[in-house]
Design a protein around this motif. Structure first.
Motif, PDB file in Angstrom:
ATOM      1  N   ASN A  58      -8.449  47.570  46.152  1.00 48.71           N
ATOM      2  CA  ASN A  58      -6.565  47.238  45.676  1.00 48.71           C
ATOM      3  C   ASN A  58      -6.810  47.641  43.438  1.00 48.71           C
ATOM      4  O   ASN A  58      -5.843  48.792  43.666  1.00 48.71           O
ATOM      5  CB  ASN A  58      -6.665  46.051  45.888  1.00 48.71           C
ATOM      6  CG  ASN A  58      -6.334  45.879  47.027  1.00 48.71           C
ATOM      7  OD1 ASN A  58      -5.812  46.741  48.109  1.00 48.71           O
ATOM      8  ND2 ASN A  58      -5.959  44.578  47.519  1.00 48.71           N
ATOM      9  N   ASN A  59      -7.923  47.463  43.457  1.00 46.22           N
ATOM     10  CA  ASN A  59      -8.467  47.714  41.830  1.00 46.22           C
ATOM     11  C   ASN A  59      -8.067  49.243  41.539  1.00 46.22           C
ATOM     12  O   ASN A  59      -7.494  49.924  40.919  1.00 46.22           O
ATOM     13  CB  ASN A  59      -9.470  47.671  41.547  1.00 46.22           C
ATOM     14  CG  ASN A  59      -9.709  47.607  40.035  1.00 46.22           C
ATOM     15  OD1 ASN A  59      -9.155  47.753  39.168  1.00 46.22           O
ATOM     16  ND2 ASN A  59     -11.389  47.967  39.400  1.00 46.22           N
ATOM     17  N   GLN A  62      -7.861  42.052  34.976  1.00 43.08           N
ATOM     18  CA  GLN A  62      -7.344  40.878  36.102  1.00 43.08           C
ATOM     19  C   GLN A  62      -8.860  41.786  36.837  1.00 43.08           C
ATOM     20  O   GLN A  62      -9.076  42.776  37.327  1.00 43.08           O
ATOM     21  CB  GLN A  62      -6.756  42.093  37.202  1.00 43.08           C
ATOM     22  CG  GLN A  62      -5.215  41.701  36.802  1.00 43.08           C
ATOM     23  CD  GLN A  62      -4.273  42.130  36.987  1.00 43.08           C
ATOM     24  OE1 GLN A  62      -3.581  41.633  38.115  1.00 43.08           O
ATOM     25  NE2 GLN A  62      -4.084  43.684  37.707  1.00 43.08           N
ATOM     26  N   TYR A  63      -9.800  40.608  37.534  1.00 44.49           N
ATOM     27  CA  TYR A  63     -10.959  41.332  38.778  1.00 44.49           C
ATOM     28  C   TYR A  63      -9.936  40.607  39.962  1.00 44.49           C
ATOM     29  O   TYR A  63      -9.916  39.626  40.139  1.00 44.49           O
ATOM     30  CB  TYR A  63     -11.841  39.537  38.015  1.00 44.49           C
ATOM     31  CG  TYR A  63     -13.522  39.682  39.788  1.00 44.49           C
ATOM     32  CD1 TYR A  63     -14.033  40.496  39.412  1.00 44.49           C
ATOM     33  CD2 TYR A  63     -13.540  39.342  40.520  1.00 44.49           C
ATOM     34  CE1 TYR A  63     -15.205  40.423  40.017  1.00 44.49           C
ATOM     35  CE2 TYR A  63     -13.979  39.175  41.490  1.00 44.49           C
ATOM     36  CZ  TYR A  63     -14.914  39.564  41.323  1.00 44.49           C
ATOM     37  OH  TYR A  63     -16.000  39.828  42.142  1.00 44.49           O
ATOM     38  N   PHE A  64     -10.514  42.231  41.362  1.00 43.63           N
ATOM     39  CA  PHE A  64     -10.142  42.071  42.387  1.00 43.63           C
ATOM     40  C   PHE A  64     -10.717  41.030  43.325  1.00 43.63           C
ATOM     41  O   PHE A  64     -12.670  42.059  44.031  1.00 43.63           O
ATOM     42  CB  PHE A  64      -9.493  43.035  42.546  1.00 43.63           C
ATOM     43  CG  PHE A  64      -8.330  44.137  41.949  1.00 43.63           C
ATOM     44  CD1 PHE A  64      -8.562  44.254  40.615  1.00 43.63           C
ATOM     45  CD2 PHE A  64      -7.116  43.852  42.353  1.00 43.63           C
ATOM     46  CE1 PHE A  64      -7.433  44.618  39.645  1.00 43.63           C
ATOM     47  CE2 PHE A  64      -6.047  44.293  41.962  1.00 43.63           C
ATOM     48  CZ  PHE A  64      -5.970  44.809  40.318  1.00 43.63           C
ATOM     49  N   ARG A  82     -14.707  46.554  40.398  1.00 42.27           N
ATOM     50  CA  ARG A  82     -13.516  45.545  40.361  1.00 42.27           C
ATOM     51  C   ARG A  82     -12.188  45.132  39.665  1.00 42.27           C
ATOM     52  O   ARG A  82     -11.943  44.213  39.156  1.00 42.27           O
ATOM     53  CB  ARG A  82     -14.533  44.050  40.763  1.00 42.27           C
ATOM     54  CG  ARG A  82     -14.836  44.519  42.636  1.00 42.27           C
ATOM     55  CD  ARG A  82     -15.685  43.328  42.893  1.00 42.27           C
ATOM     56  NE  ARG A  82     -15.986  43.464  43.708  1.00 42.27           N
ATOM     57  CZ  ARG A  82     -15.739  42.724  45.396  1.00 42.27           C
ATOM     58  NH1 ARG A  82     -13.991  42.973  46.037  1.00 42.27           N
ATOM     59  NH2 ARG A  82     -15.906  43.675  46.514  1.00 42.27           N
ATOM     60  N   GLU A  83     -12.524  45.442  38.130  1.00 38.92           N
ATOM     61  CA  GLU A  83     -11.575  44.383  37.006  1.00 38.92           C
ATOM     62  C   GLU A  83     -11.236  45.833  36.795  1.00 38.92           C
ATOM     63  O   GLU A  83     -11.450  46.826  36.356  1.00 38.92           O
ATOM     64  CB  GLU A  83     -12.910  44.716  36.642  1.00 38.92           C
ATOM     65  CG  GLU A  83     -13.599  42.890  36.324  1.00 38.92           C
ATOM     66  CD  GLU A  83     -14.312  42.315  35.437  1.00 38.92           C
ATOM     67  OE1 GLU A  83     -14.303  40.906  35.781  1.00 38.92           O
ATOM     68  OE2 GLU A  83     -14.959  42.889  34.984  1.00 38.92           O
ATOM     69  N   GLN A  84     -10.045  45.178  36.238  1.00 38.62           N
ATOM     70  CA  GLN A  84      -9.068  46.587  34.832  1.00 38.62           C
ATOM     71  C   GLN A  84      -8.362  45.866  33.995  1.00 38.62           C
ATOM     72  O   GLN A  84      -7.702  44.867  34.130  1.00 38.62           O
ATOM     73  CB  GLN A  84      -8.017  46.759  35.982  1.00 38.62           C
ATOM     74  CG  GLN A  84      -7.125  46.264  36.545  1.00 38.62           C
ATOM     75  CD  GLN A  84      -5.974  46.972  37.429  1.00 38.62           C
ATOM     76  OE1 GLN A  84      -5.199  46.688  37.481  1.00 38.62           O
ATOM     77  NE2 GLN A  84      -6.759  47.652  38.333  1.00 38.62           N
TER      78      GLN A  84
END
Ligand code: ADP
Ligand code: UDP
Length: 250
Positions: free
Chosen positions: A48-49, A24-26, A75-77
């Motif tokens: 948000n990440n 997921q890239y926010f 920015r990613e998870q």
């Protein structure tokens, strides 16, 4: 190069290395009123990440199954790939937003018990409110799945209410999404998507100041400041760290 498989309003979804995972890239993009209002909240994606990482991890600590595996960068998870149930679950503790508009309930009324509502996740239909009867009759989820979703949502609400309360924030309402994890023939219902000021209403306990996306929806100004305030109170990023992050942001 990562393979993009979906770009939504707030996030981009990429394939993970392992086929059971996604990334997921926010984004900093913000939308409201079903995409009619569009804007950018600088740094929102990073915040948000981090907030979603924190809250999903705390939920894992209390055995609430969720898709979060690990944060990869700012920015990613990495998340588990789920079969998303196309229902938005809204949990409310205080009356505001569409509840007040639809039913004429007094704004800010503390509800005598939390209310769980369901909306069909369908932008073309404007995410209409639906009942449990619709969910069962149209087979969007089985009776057992729905029971599990309700029970998990109530536990998540109890936990998050206390968690935010300890940071002097009132958890007014929020939206959850769930998905199915299939392992052979076994299915586990898991919490998906994100938990952040994008999909929670958060009010400062003392002043009732809004610390969430309503600042964007209602043009209240200081939108990014509100997101940062939540991040600082939850202790996920200090002001110094956040400034450094934005300088080196990609
Ligand atoms: P939208 O699709 O409403 O514009 P986003 O921009 O947040 O929303 O996009 C993220 C998308 O990824 C959503 O459609 C959400 O349902 C989906 N999603 C979230 N978590 C998972 C998951 N674990 N597995 C598969 N899809 C997911
Ligand atoms: N919400 C959301 N996505 C949606 C609709 C609602 O995250 O598509 C969240 C919203 O941020 C709020 C809660 O769900 O925390 C309840 O929203 P409401 O039904 O009051 O809708 P609105 O007033 O935003 O139309």
């Amino acid at each position: 190069m990562k393979k993009k498989i979906y770009e939504g309003k707030a996030k981009v979804i990429y394939k993970g290395k392992d086929p059971n995972t996604l990334i997921q890239y926010f984004k900093d993009d913000a939308t409201a009123f079903n995409n009619k209002k569009k804007g950018v909240i600088p740094g929102k994606g990073v915040i948000n990440n981090f907030i979603s990482e924190l809250l999903m991890t705390r939920l894992t600590d209390i055995n609430i199954p969720n898709h979060f595996i690990k944060r990869l960068n700012m920015r990613e998870q990495l998340i588990r790939k789920l079969e998303i149930i196309a229902i938005e679950v809204v949990v409310r503790n205080i009356a505001t937003g569409s509840l007040v508009k639809r039913l004429g309930i007094e704004e800010g009324k503390i509800l005598s018990r939390p209310i769980i509502e369901f909306y069909l996740k369908d932008d073309k239909l404007n995410d209409p409110i639906i009942s449990e009867e619709h969910i069962i009759a149209f087979e969007w989820a089985t009776h057992n799945e729905l029971e599990e979703i309700i029970s998990l949502s109530a536990r998540i609400n109890d936990f998050l209410t206390g968690y935010f309360y300890s940071q002097k924030i009132r958890l007014v309402d929020f939206k959850l999404e769930f998905g199915r994890l299939w392992e052979n023939h076994d299915c586990t219902i898991m919490l998906a998507d994100e938990i952040s000021p994008d999909n929670c209403r958060l009010w400062d306990m003392q002043t009732n100041e809004k610390l969430d996306k309503d600042r964007f929806r209602q043009d209240l100004g200081k939108v990014d400041k509100a997101y940062k305030e939540v991040a600082y109170r939850l202790g996920v990023l200090s002001e110094k760290e956040f400034k450094k992050v934005l300088k080196n942001d990609f």
